[in-house]
Design an enzyme around this catalytic site. Structure first.
Site, short mmCIF file in Angstrom:
data_model
loop_
_atom_site.label_atom_id
_atom_site.label_comp_id
_atom_site.label_asym_id
_atom_site.label_seq_id
_atom_site.Cartn_x
_atom_site.Cartn_y
_atom_site.Cartn_z
N HIS A 81 5.43 0.96 6.62
CA HIS A 81 4.18 0.26 6.34
C HIS A 81 3.47 0.88 5.13
O HIS A 81 3.62 2.08 4.85
CB HIS A 81 3.26 0.30 7.54
CG HIS A 81 3.75 -0.52 8.69
ND1 HIS A 81 3.01 -0.69 9.83
CD2 HIS A 81 4.90 -1.23 8.87
CE1 HIS A 81 3.67 -1.47 10.67
NE2 HIS A 81 4.83 -1.80 10.11
N GLU A 83 0.35 1.69 4.70
CA GLU A 83 -0.54 2.79 5.08
C GLU A 83 0.26 4.07 5.27
O GLU A 83 -0.15 5.15 4.82
CB GLU A 83 -1.28 2.45 6.39
CG GLU A 83 -2.15 1.21 6.31
CD GLU A 83 -1.43 -0.08 6.70
OE1 GLU A 83 -2.14 -1.03 7.10
OE2 GLU A 83 -0.19 -0.15 6.61
N CYS A 109 -1.64 -1.24 12.35
CA CYS A 109 -0.95 -1.26 13.64
C CYS A 109 -1.27 0.04 14.38
O CYS A 109 -1.90 0.95 13.82
CB CYS A 109 0.56 -1.41 13.43
SG CYS A 109 1.36 0.08 12.76
N CYS A 112 0.18 3.24 12.58
CA CYS A 112 -0.60 3.55 11.38
C CYS A 112 -1.98 4.09 11.76
O CYS A 112 -2.47 5.03 11.14
CB CYS A 112 -0.74 2.32 10.49
SG CYS A 112 0.79 1.87 9.63
#
Length: 159
Positions: A81, A83, A109, A112
């Site tokens: 991801h 992040e 999510c 993260c």
């Protein structure tokens, strides 16, 4: 007519969208910027770990995920991801992100969110809501992290 100067949040969200153009998974074209004192510390976008094939090259690596309500969704798990990549880049180059803000496409999510909390980021600004972000919202509230969602709409994905 005089052009309105963007706020800092608008400015950094715009840059985040530009970073997202580097993403290598067309399902999750996301970017992230980590900022402190209005200075960019790190950026990240959705992409595979270095040396591993990208979705653009090898196709998606889809896995079925089951939501608590029983809804079955498919997620591409080939990539990291945005992040996560921004946090990893800061760590790789020895940049402290304690007390910073992260700008991202949608509410993070759960994984993260835990990394954001653990890294010392204390503010999250995102463009849209994420369909499975209630746990993230709860964790951020308990951890004292400010969450700002700019658009009251849920991010959608193509199948």
């Amino acid at each position: 007519m005089e052009k309105k100067r963007p706020s800092w949040d608008e400015y950094f969200i715009g840059l985040m969208e530009k970073v997202a153009e580097r993403a290598t998974c067309d399902r999750g074209k996301s970017g992230a910027l980590i900022v402190k004192d209005n200075r960019i510390l790190s950026t990240g976008y959705v992409g595979s770990p270095p040396g591993l094939p990208h979705c653009d090259e090898a196709g998606h690596l889809m896995k079925k995920m089951v939501d608590e309500d029983g809804t079955v969704r498919e997620h591409c798990v080939r990539t990291i991801h945005a992040e996560q990549n921004a946090i990893v880049q800061a760590a790789k180059y020895g940049t402290s992100i304690d007390g910073s803000t992260i700008y991202c496409k949608m509410e993070p999510c759960r994984v993260c969110a835990m990394l954001i909390i653990g890294s010392g980021i204390n503010r999250v600004v995102c463009m849209r809501k994420y369909h499975a972000a209630q746990e993230t919202r709860d964790m951020f509230e308990k951890a004292g992290i400010e969450l700002v969602v700019l658009k009251d709409e849920v991010q959608s994905y193509s199948s």
